[in-house]
Design a protein around this motif. Structure first.
Motif, PDB file in Angstrom:
ATOM      1  N   TYR A  81      44.337  60.746  31.306  1.00 24.86           N
ATOM      2  CA  TYR A  81      43.900  59.583  32.082  1.00 24.86           C
ATOM      3  C   TYR A  81      45.045  58.830  32.750  1.00 24.86           C
ATOM      4  O   TYR A  81      44.909  58.433  33.912  1.00 24.86           O
ATOM      5  CB  TYR A  81      43.030  58.652  31.231  1.00 24.86           C
ATOM      6  N   PRO A  82      46.202  58.652  32.099  1.00 22.20           N
ATOM      7  CA  PRO A  82      47.295  57.975  32.805  1.00 22.20           C
ATOM      8  C   PRO A  82      47.783  58.732  34.050  1.00 22.20           C
ATOM      9  O   PRO A  82      48.314  58.120  34.975  1.00 22.20           O
ATOM     10  CB  PRO A  82      48.413  57.889  31.766  1.00 22.20           C
ATOM     11  N   CYS A  83      47.602  60.056  34.080  1.00 14.83           N
ATOM     12  CA  CYS A  83      48.133  60.866  35.185  1.00 14.83           C
ATOM     13  C   CYS A  83      47.054  61.385  36.132  1.00 14.83           C
ATOM     14  O   CYS A  83      47.375  62.041  37.127  1.00 14.83           O
ATOM     15  CB  CYS A  83      48.914  62.048  34.601  1.00 14.83           C
ATOM     16  N   LEU A  84      45.805  61.086  35.848  1.00 10.40           N
ATOM     17  CA  LEU A  84      44.680  61.682  36.572  1.00 10.40           C
ATOM     18  C   LEU A  84      44.754  61.480  38.083  1.00 10.40           C
ATOM     19  O   LEU A  84      44.613  62.421  38.850  1.00 10.40           O
ATOM     20  CB  LEU A  84      43.356  61.143  36.019  1.00 10.40           C
ATOM     21  N   GLN A  85      44.978  60.287  38.538  1.00  8.34           N
ATOM     22  CA  GLN A  85      45.004  60.013  39.978  1.00  8.34           C
ATOM     23  C   GLN A  85      46.389  60.236  40.587  1.00  8.34           C
ATOM     24  O   GLN A  85      46.499  60.595  41.759  1.00  8.34           O
ATOM     25  CB  GLN A  85      44.577  58.562  40.238  1.00  8.34           C
ATOM     26  N   ALA A  86      47.426  60.052  39.792  1.00  7.00           N
ATOM     27  CA  ALA A  86      48.793  59.985  40.326  1.00  7.00           C
ATOM     28  C   ALA A  86      49.491  61.331  40.490  1.00  7.00           C
ATOM     29  O   ALA A  86      50.537  61.390  41.121  1.00  7.00           O
ATOM     30  CB  ALA A  86      49.641  59.086  39.427  1.00  7.00           C
ATOM     31  N   THR A  87      48.942  62.402  39.936  1.00  5.59           N
ATOM     32  CA  THR A  87      49.680  63.677  39.960  1.00  5.59           C
ATOM     33  C   THR A  87      48.932  64.789  40.687  1.00  5.59           C
ATOM     34  O   THR A  87      49.288  65.961  40.548  1.00  5.59           O
ATOM     35  CB  THR A  87      50.021  64.134  38.527  1.00  5.59           C
ATOM     36  N   THR A  88      47.947  64.442  41.473  1.00  2.50           N
ATOM     37  CA  THR A  88      47.192  65.471  42.186  1.00  2.50           C
ATOM     38  C   THR A  88      48.087  66.232  43.158  1.00  2.50           C
ATOM     39  O   THR A  88      49.077  65.700  43.659  1.00  2.50           O
ATOM     40  CB  THR A  88      45.996  64.869  42.950  1.00  2.50           C
ATOM     41  N   LYS A  89      47.729  67.467  43.372  1.00  4.17           N
ATOM     42  CA  LYS A  89      48.394  68.375  44.318  1.00  4.17           C
ATOM     43  C   LYS A  89      49.785  68.821  43.865  1.00  4.17           C
ATOM     44  O   LYS A  89      50.499  69.484  44.608  1.00  4.17           O
ATOM     45  CB  LYS A  89      48.441  67.794  45.717  1.00  4.17           C
ATOM     46  N   ARG A  90      50.179  68.491  42.648  1.00  2.00           N
ATOM     47  CA  ARG A  90      51.479  68.953  42.162  1.00  2.00           C
ATOM     48  C   ARG A  90      51.332  70.377  41.619  1.00  2.00           C
ATOM     49  O   ARG A  90      50.315  70.738  41.034  1.00  2.00           O
ATOM     50  CB  ARG A  90      52.013  68.018  41.090  1.00  2.00           C
ATOM     51  N   PRO A  91      52.363  71.189  41.819  1.00  2.00           N
ATOM     52  CA  PRO A  91      52.286  72.590  41.380  1.00  2.00           C
ATOM     53  C   PRO A  91      52.537  72.738  39.881  1.00  2.00           C
ATOM     54  O   PRO A  91      53.254  71.936  39.274  1.00  2.00           O
ATOM     55  CB  PRO A  91      53.403  73.261  42.177  1.00  2.00           C
ATOM     56  N   TYR A  92      51.916  73.763  39.334  1.00  2.00           N
ATOM     57  CA  TYR A  92      52.155  74.070  37.928  1.00  2.00           C
ATOM     58  C   TYR A  92      52.114  75.580  37.736  1.00  2.00           C
ATOM     59  O   TYR A  92      51.609  76.337  38.565  1.00  2.00           O
ATOM     60  CB  TYR A  92      51.123  73.382  37.021  1.00  2.00           C
ATOM     61  N   GLY A  93      52.649  75.996  36.608  1.00  2.00           N
ATOM     62  CA  GLY A  93      52.583  77.384  36.175  1.00  2.00           C
ATOM     63  C   GLY A  93      52.490  77.406  34.669  1.00  2.00           C
ATOM     64  O   GLY A  93      52.822  76.417  33.997  1.00  2.00           O
ATOM     65  N   VAL A  94      52.045  78.530  34.138  1.00  5.27           N
ATOM     66  CA  VAL A  94      51.868  78.626  32.689  1.00  5.27           C
ATOM     67  C   VAL A  94      52.229  80.021  32.205  1.00  5.27           C
ATOM     68  O   VAL A  94      51.963  81.008  32.885  1.00  5.27           O
ATOM     69  CB  VAL A  94      50.421  78.246  32.289  1.00  5.27           C
TER      70      VAL A  94
END
Length: 162
Positions: free
Chosen positions: A88-101
């Motif tokens: 919830y703290p990051c829900l709106q603020a981190t959209t469109k950032r890339p990730y990998g796993v």
């Protein structure tokens, strides 16, 4: 494993991992080697164990590399805890950032990958590469895939002009 102090001008890659075994340690080290490839410039790599990573770490990062074992077909409890505390703290603020796993398992890994993909998608994160899945002990091919994943994530967030 400590991280150097970040540069004020660099972009930041946050590596969040749960590394309870020698196989996971080898995968983490390979991924980190990729993030430090000589062609990567302007990227600071911040490494956090999943139980220590915070919402502030996520908010300050430009991309994310996640590593987990598949425990009974699901991501580790540590990585789930990470997602639970930052969601919830990051829900709106981190959209469109890339990730990998990257995921290590001795049996099914599908549930772990599906859960991570689902949560990352709900956060609005975008996959920069296909998940790296290593079954059994990590071999040269699996470790090379982890190295490439680290390099891809770091290259994805490199500043366009240095």
């Amino acid at each position: 494993m400590s991280s150097p102090l970040p540069s004020a001008t660099a972009n930041r890659l946050l590596v969040v991992h749960h590394t309870p075994s020698p196989g996971m340690q080898a995968m983490l080290e390979a991924a980190l080697a990729g993030t430090h490839d000589e062609q990567i410039e302007g990227v600071d790599v911040v490494v956090r164990p999943a139980l220590a990573a915070t919402a502030v770490d996520v908010l300050e990062a430009d991309g994310y590399l996640l590593g987990t074992p598949a425990n009974i077909g699901y991501m580790s409890g540590a990585l789930k805890h990470f997602f639970d505390q930052i969601y919830y703290p990051c829900l709106q603020a981190t959209t469109k950032r890339p990730y990998g796993v990257y995921v290590h398992g001795n049996e099914g890994t599908e549930g772990a990958v599906r859960a991570i993909t689902s949560i990352a998608g709900a956060l609005g994160w975008e996959p920069a590469a296909d998940p790296v899945i290593v079954m059994g002990g990590p071999d040269r091919t699996g470790l090379q895939a982890c190295r490439e994943l680290g390099a891809v994530l770091a290259a994805t967030i490199m500043p366009e002009t240095l």
